[in-house]
Design a protein around this motif. Structure first.
Motif, PDB file in Angstrom:
ATOM      1  N   SER A 232     -13.008  -4.447 -12.272  1.00 37.27           N
ATOM      2  CA  SER A 232     -11.695  -4.590 -11.642  1.00 37.27           C
ATOM      3  C   SER A 232     -11.868  -5.109 -10.221  1.00 37.27           C
ATOM      4  O   SER A 232     -12.982  -5.103  -9.684  1.00 37.27           O
ATOM      5  N   SER A 233     -10.761  -5.515  -9.608  1.00 39.81           N
ATOM      6  CA  SER A 233     -10.845  -5.957  -8.213  1.00 39.81           C
ATOM      7  C   SER A 233     -11.037  -4.730  -7.326  1.00 39.81           C
ATOM      8  O   SER A 233     -10.553  -3.630  -7.637  1.00 39.81           O
ATOM      9  N   LEU A 234     -11.769  -4.924  -6.244  1.00 40.82           N
ATOM     10  CA  LEU A 234     -12.092  -3.823  -5.329  1.00 40.82           C
ATOM     11  C   LEU A 234     -11.952  -4.294  -3.890  1.00 40.82           C
ATOM     12  O   LEU A 234     -12.118  -5.485  -3.597  1.00 40.82           O
ATOM     13  N   THR A 235     -11.715  -3.345  -2.999  1.00 40.57           N
ATOM     14  CA  THR A 235     -11.735  -3.671  -1.572  1.00 40.57           C
ATOM     15  C   THR A 235     -13.188  -3.642  -1.091  1.00 40.57           C
ATOM     16  O   THR A 235     -14.075  -3.133  -1.788  1.00 40.57           O
TER      17      THR A 235
ATOM     18  N   LYS B 157      -5.183 -10.718   0.002  1.00 37.82           N
ATOM     19  CA  LYS B 157      -4.737  -9.735   1.000  1.00 37.82           C
ATOM     20  C   LYS B 157      -3.537  -8.980   0.425  1.00 37.82           C
ATOM     21  O   LYS B 157      -2.548  -9.569   0.015  1.00 37.82           O
ATOM     22  N   ARG B 158      -3.658  -7.658   0.349  1.00 34.63           N
ATOM     23  CA  ARG B 158      -2.579  -6.789  -0.116  1.00 34.63           C
ATOM     24  C   ARG B 158      -2.347  -5.732   0.957  1.00 34.63           C
ATOM     25  O   ARG B 158      -3.120  -4.768   1.059  1.00 34.63           O
ATOM     26  N   GLY B 159      -1.317  -5.925   1.736  1.00 36.14           N
ATOM     27  CA  GLY B 159      -1.066  -4.998   2.848  1.00 36.14           C
ATOM     28  C   GLY B 159      -2.153  -5.158   3.884  1.00 36.14           C
ATOM     29  O   GLY B 159      -2.442  -6.262   4.335  1.00 36.14           O
ATOM     30  N   GLN B 160      -2.783  -4.059   4.237  1.00 35.67           N
ATOM     31  CA  GLN B 160      -3.858  -4.127   5.233  1.00 35.67           C
ATOM     32  C   GLN B 160      -5.235  -4.277   4.601  1.00 35.67           C
ATOM     33  O   GLN B 160      -6.227  -4.357   5.310  1.00 35.67           O
ATOM     34  N   PHE B 161      -5.311  -4.310   3.270  1.00 31.73           N
ATOM     35  CA  PHE B 161      -6.598  -4.398   2.581  1.00 31.73           C
ATOM     36  C   PHE B 161      -6.792  -5.771   1.935  1.00 31.73           C
ATOM     37  O   PHE B 161      -5.841  -6.412   1.508  1.00 31.73           O
TER      38      PHE B 161
END
Length: 156
Positions: free
Chosen positions: A40-43, A75-79
């Protein structure tokens, strides 16, 4: 000086892209990052939690993977979320396997003049012309095994 045609320039671009991909895949931490991103996608922080290395090192590896086109970022919000770019990796690896003929097709034997002529090749040709020995039969011309010289011996 000759001008390169469109096909030559495109081939050169493809070769450079392949080179970047294989350079990115050369490091074990980057391959491990790709394995984690396959699920899955991860920060970056989530990726870093799987490793004992410093976060700036993880960021550097992610930048190399992104530069090679193997990872995309969103970019999703601040992450920033990183994801595996399968549309890049799969064709590159499939093309490589096709280039080295690992697709299951039989490869033709090299011409006689391209075969190595070293002592092993001559010995292999000689043993191929004689009757094959069974695995339990020792070879008749094999002498006693040589012991390594003292300089080659290891203490461990």
């Amino acid at each position: 000086m000759q001008k390169r045609g469109k096909k030559t320039a495109a081939a050169s671009r493809d070769e450079k892209r392949e080179q970047k991909i294989f350079q990115a895949l050369a490091a074990a931490p980057r391959r491990a990052i790709l394995r984690h991103l396959a699920a899955s996608s991860l920060t970056a922080g989530e990726i870093a939690s799987h490793f004992t290395m410093a976060k700036p090192s993880i960021s550097q590896h992610l930048a190399i993977l992104e530069g090679a086109g193997l990872v995309s970022r969103e970019k999703r919000g601040q992450f920033v979320h990183y994801a595996l770019a399968q549309k890049v990796l799969e064709p590159c690896l499939a093309g490589f396997l096709q280039d080295v003929d690992m697709t299951g097709r039989a490869t033709p034997a090299p011409p006689e003049d391209e075969k190595p002529a070293g002592p092993r090749a001559r010995g292999a040709a000689r043993s191929a012309s004689t009757e094959k020995a069974t695995p339990t039969e020792p070879e008749a011309d094999a002498g006693p095994a040589e012991k390594p010289a003292p300089a080659q011996m290891s203490m461990f």
